[in-house]
Write a protein that holds these residues in place. Structure first.
Motif, PDB file in Angstrom:
ATOM      1  N   THR A  48       0.820  -1.205   0.000  1.00  0.00           N
ATOM      2  CA  THR A  48       0.000   0.000   0.000  1.00  0.00           C
ATOM      3  C   THR A  48       0.859   1.262   0.000  1.00  0.00           C
ATOM      4  O   THR A  48       0.496   2.272  -0.607  1.00  0.00           O
ATOM      5  CB  THR A  48      -0.937   0.002   1.227  1.00  0.00           C
ATOM      6  OG1 THR A  48      -1.571  -1.257   1.294  1.00  0.00           O
ATOM      7  CG2 THR A  48      -1.968   1.096   1.133  1.00  0.00           C
ATOM      8  N   ARG A  51       1.534   2.331  -3.442  1.00  0.00           N
ATOM      9  CA  ARG A  51       0.393   2.340  -4.356  1.00  0.00           C
ATOM     10  C   ARG A  51      -0.158   3.755  -4.520  1.00  0.00           C
ATOM     11  O   ARG A  51      -0.208   4.517  -3.569  1.00  0.00           O
ATOM     12  CB  ARG A  51      -0.686   1.403  -3.808  1.00  0.00           C
ATOM     13  CG  ARG A  51      -1.627   0.910  -4.857  1.00  0.00           C
ATOM     14  CD  ARG A  51      -2.412  -0.279  -4.379  1.00  0.00           C
ATOM     15  NE  ARG A  51      -1.780  -1.544  -4.762  1.00  0.00           N
ATOM     16  CZ  ARG A  51      -2.247  -2.735  -4.408  1.00  0.00           C
ATOM     17  NH1 ARG A  51      -3.312  -2.829  -3.653  1.00  0.00           N
ATOM     18  NH2 ARG A  51      -1.634  -3.830  -4.798  1.00  0.00           N
ATOM     19  N   THR A  56      -6.075   3.098  -3.417  1.00  0.00           N
ATOM     20  CA  THR A  56      -5.869   2.758  -2.011  1.00  0.00           C
ATOM     21  C   THR A  56      -6.506   1.420  -1.643  1.00  0.00           C
ATOM     22  O   THR A  56      -5.906   0.608  -0.954  1.00  0.00           O
ATOM     23  CB  THR A  56      -6.445   3.863  -1.112  1.00  0.00           C
ATOM     24  OG1 THR A  56      -5.861   5.092  -1.482  1.00  0.00           O
ATOM     25  CG2 THR A  56      -6.147   3.586   0.349  1.00  0.00           C
ATOM     26  N   THR A 259      -2.527   5.663   2.315  1.00  0.00           N
ATOM     27  CA  THR A 259      -1.293   5.282   1.621  1.00  0.00           C
ATOM     28  C   THR A 259      -0.085   5.998   2.231  1.00  0.00           C
ATOM     29  O   THR A 259       0.971   5.393   2.397  1.00  0.00           O
ATOM     30  CB  THR A 259      -1.385   5.587   0.121  1.00  0.00           C
ATOM     31  OG1 THR A 259      -1.823   6.940  -0.043  1.00  0.00           O
ATOM     32  CG2 THR A 259      -2.357   4.649  -0.571  1.00  0.00           C
TER      33      THR A 259
END
Lengths: 293, 334
Positions: A48, A51, A56, A259
């Motif tokens: 995450t 990302r 998310t 994130t």
């Protein structure tokens, strides 16, 4: 072993072997479950962290939509994040706490492991009791005290309470390490004409270095991970990383910046995980030292 | 003293003074000089612990018998002696002589007390069972065992604040937990899901610690004992209940005691995941919430929390045989 080998084998001789294979398959399945349970959430944090914010909640398990933006957000002072400062604060607080606890604790541990004296049981009990002490009982009086003497938001306001749990841990771990050391060598050095201090410095201290280093890692991780005291007694200037992560600001107001928080968590965690994996054996020895011996 | 000395030589050495100047007189003198150097070596630690623990605690107890300064009937009043008012405020939930209105901190003590013990008992029970299972697996010999032993340290090393945020994300409405199980639970938004979210996070974080302590206990059991039991025809279950459990009991009790005391002061996880909402306020959170409304009643509450934890520790050591202090010091007497 010898007893079982001489037992007469009956017709069912291959059976134990079959059972052994089945048992080891079960062991591997169990080991895989343990690995998955321990590492999957950590892996999810790292995925995450890399990302894109727009993805998310993408449930793909692999690294998709990879970006470094979250790490930029974490250090973006225009959003009100001061992560570089937070990292520095954590290093100062955990570092000084570790050094103080170690320097003071080494002497106490030496005395407890090596010398015979009255009240040893009482001292050991006092230190053990201190290590089980609830941190929240310190927060109220220290909050008032530090407010009165103008220490709120200083480093010492975080370091001093941290010593309350680091020092007992240090003494406790070092004592059980010191008991395992070959103290006969010190006696030998004394017979060869060294004073007790010289014998300690030249013979025992080098031998004690690995144990001391392990204890330092344990103390540092303990102080680095501390949250309760830091959340109450730090100011914006002395905020540590754990407190900062709990109150992170993202690019959009009122939206939890998942994130970015995962990126911050990754930054804080990766060095610890590397440290732990490299010194795995020693850390396990340190963690279990006091408990079972 | 732990080197390979034959038992007889060791016991001989123990009856004699193991040094080159035998005789009772010099042994006594040695004891005195050792006592003197011990007190010098221990002094810094004792002083530091007195400053960081004893002083604040004594101070908290004194504070807890004083009234909070504040507004009473529209007038600002200074504190002054309060007797046990701060304690009855929490224990009897009394505010100014009547029962505290719902929603105020004063009305939350017994709730927080119950929540704290609920968390402590459930998490420690789950961690003991799971930790025991993990320890038994890790005690076996198989390829990759050291990888598993390293992996269990990862949750332990991650700061609890990060753990809280990580599981808060996993348990988000659109998060991976819901999408993995096809559910739409508002994990941190209502009472029982919130409690279970906190329990699961805590179990993830601290089971490794439990597993390692139990593993260390398991490794003290010699293989020969199991071999002998096998030869005698004991089943796996019999070997577990008759050998493993009793022999690992001392290490297990210490592990449970450590975890129990830790769980009773639980703060980080519920504070970050739910801010104490949905009935997840623990005693530690209640203390922190109270600090900004009045030091002195917060001090009374933290003293109560301290006493609760102390009593639990006492019961453990006294009645359940958790021999933590004894284990630490008996080795020292060798």
């Amino acid at each position: 072993m010898a007893a079982t080998a001489t037992l007469p084998r009956t017709a069912a001789a291959p059976a134990p072997r079959k059972r052994f294979v089945w048992r080891s398959v079960r062991t591997y399945i169990s080991a895989a479950i343990i690995l998955l349970w321990c590492l999957a959430p950590f892996y999810w944090m790292v995925v995450t962290a890399f990302r894109d914010v727009g993805y998310t909640f993408d449930p793909t398990f692999f690294f998709t939509h990879v970006t470094f933006d979250n790490f930029k957000t974490v250090f973006d002072t225009s959003l009100g994040n001061h992560f570089a400062q937070n990292l520095l604060n954590s290093f100062i607080v955990a570092g000084v706490t570790t050094v103080v606890a170690l320097v003071v604790g080494v002497f106490a541990a030496y005395a407890l492991a090596r010398l015979n004296f009255r009240f040893k049981f009482a001292v050991m009990g006092f230190i053990l009791g201190a290590s089980m002490f609830p941190g929240v009982a310190l927060v109220t009086p220290l909050f008032q005290l530090f407010t009165n003497i103008g220490w709120m938001g200083t480093y010492q306001a975080l370091i001093i309470p941290d010593i309350s749990f680091t020092l007992p841990l240090t003494v406790y771990t070092l004592t059980s390490f010191f008991r395992e050391m070959p103290w006969e060598l010190e006696e030998a050095a004394r017979i060869d004409g060294c004073t007790q201090g010289e014998a300690f410095r030249k013979v025992i201290l080098p031998l004690a270095a690995p144990a001391t280093f392990t204890t330092a890692i344990l103390a540092f991780i303990g102080a680095w991970n501390e949250f309760l005291i830091a959340s109450q007694l730090s100011s914006d200037a002395t905020k540590t990383v754990t407190v900062a992560i709990a109150s992170f600001a993202g690019s959009q107001p009122h939206v939890e910046p998942y994130t970015a928080v995962m990126a911050a968590g990754t930054i804080v965690t990766i060095p610890l995980v590397i440290l732990v994996l490299v010194f795995q054996r020693k850390i396990v020895a340190g963690l279990t030292a006091g408990a079972v011996k | 003293m732990s080197t390979q000395v034959p038992p007889r030589a060791a016991s001989e050495a123990a009856t004699r003074e193991p040094h080159h100047t035998p005789g009772k007189e010099s042994a006594d003198r040695r004891q005195i000089t050792q006592g003197r150097s011990a007190s010098i070596l221990l002094l810094p630690t004792i002083i530091l612990l007195a400053v960081v623990i004893v002083y604040p605690v004594v101070n908290a107890i004194i504070m807890s018998f004083q009234k909070d300064a504040g507004l009473v009937n529209g007038f600002f009043v200074q504190g002054g002696a309060a007797g046990f008012d701060n304690y009855t405020h929490w224990l009897a939930q009394q505010c100014n002589g009547q029962s505290c209105p719902p929603g105020t901190l004063g009305s939350q003590f017994w709730n927080a007390f119950g929540t704290t013990f609920f968390f402590a008992i459930v998490t420690v029970a789950l961690e003991t069972v799971l930790g025991f299972w993990m320890a038994i697996i890790m005690a076996r010999t198989f390829r990759g065992r050291s990888a598993v032993r390293a992996a269990v340290l990862v949750p332990w090393a991650i700061p609890t604040a990060v753990t809280a945020k990580l599981w808060f994300f996993i348990f988000a409405v659109d998060g991976i937990a819901n999408s993995l199980f096809g559910t739409h639970i508002l994990w941190t938004g209502s009472e029982w899901p919130a409690k279970w979210a906190i329990i699961i996070s805590d179990v993830w974080k601290t089971t490794p610690f439990m597993a390692l302590l139990i593993l260390a206990g398991l490794q003290l059991i010699p293989d020969e004992v199991y071999e002998a039991a096998k030869v005698d025809g004991a089943s796996t279950w019999q070997r577990f209940t008759q050998i493993t459990l009793p022999l690992v009991k001392p290490a297990l009790m210490v592990a449970i005691l450590f975890r129990m005391l830790d769980a009773l002061r639980m703060f980080d996880l519920p504070y970050i995941m739910t801010q104490g909402g949905n009935n997840t306020t623990t005693l530690s959170i209640l203390v922190v919430d109270q600090i900004r409304q009045g030091f002195n009643s917060a001090a009374a509450l933290s003293t109560i929390t301290f006493l609760v934890i102390f009593i639990v520790a006492f019961i453990f050591v006294r009645f359940l045989g958790a021999n933590a202090v004894g284990a630490a010091t008996s080795a020292g007497k060798k």
